[in-house]
Design a protein around this motif. Structure first.
Motif, mmCIF file in Angstrom:
data_model
loop_
_atom_site.group_PDB
_atom_site.id
_atom_site.type_symbol
_atom_site.label_atom_id
_atom_site.label_comp_id
_atom_site.label_asym_id
_atom_site.label_seq_id
_atom_site.Cartn_x
_atom_site.Cartn_y
_atom_site.Cartn_z
ATOM 1 N N GLN A 127 66.540 106.221 13.452
ATOM 2 C CA GLN A 127 67.694 105.949 13.686
ATOM 3 C C GLN A 127 68.074 104.736 12.654
ATOM 4 O O GLN A 127 69.140 104.471 12.431
ATOM 5 N N HIS A 128 67.124 103.560 12.699
ATOM 6 C CA HIS A 128 67.414 102.523 11.654
ATOM 7 C C HIS A 128 67.825 103.254 10.135
ATOM 8 O O HIS A 128 68.559 102.501 9.282
ATOM 9 N N TRP A 154 71.186 104.123 9.916
ATOM 10 C CA TRP A 154 72.109 103.139 10.142
ATOM 11 C C TRP A 154 72.235 102.417 8.820
ATOM 12 O O TRP A 154 73.352 102.268 8.104
ATOM 13 N N LYS A 205 74.257 104.228 6.221
ATOM 14 C CA LYS A 205 75.743 104.181 5.943
ATOM 15 C C LYS A 205 76.408 102.850 5.631
ATOM 16 O O LYS A 205 77.419 102.674 5.451
#
Length: 120
Positions: free
Chosen positions: A112-113, A116, A119
């Motif tokens: 997930q990190h 992120w 992005k």
């Protein structure tokens, strides 16, 4: 099938990252040459895979293994950096993550990190 030279193998590393779970930091099974990693490497080799637990360019990733959410969050950020280093290493063709118990939570949060970060 043509045989590959040592330099070909070094340039096409497939790293298997093995993540231990809670309270297993000092255990040997997940480390290079440990009981699990050796059996997995033997299986991968006998199946024709070039993937191996850990690699010559990257030391094993380890986290505290403490049974707390904070420890797993910290470990997930550290694992994110480790995975990014694999992605930035031109000699690493692929990487695979094998996780046990809370090591799976560390891996999921790490991904997930990375999502992120990509992005930004």
């Amino acid at each position: 099938m043509a045989s590959q030279s040592r330099s070909d193998l070094v340039d096409n590393i497939e790293v298997v990252v093995v993540l231990h779970g809670t309270f297993a930091e000092s255990s040997q099974w997940w480390q290079p040459g440990g009981s699990f990693t050796q059996k997995l490497d033997d299986y991968l080799s006998s199946s024709g895979s070039h993937a191996r637990c850990w690699s010559i360019n990257h030391p094993p990733f380890s986290w505290s293994g403490e049974n707390s959410e904070v420890s797993r969050i910290i470990a997930s950020y550290e694992l994110s950096e480790y995975i990014i280093s694999l992605e930035n290493d031109a000699s690493v063709k692929k990487y695979h993550v094998v996780a046990h118990s809370h090591g799976g939570n560390v891996a999921l949060r790490s991904l997930q990190h990375i999502k992120w970060l990509s992005k930004e």
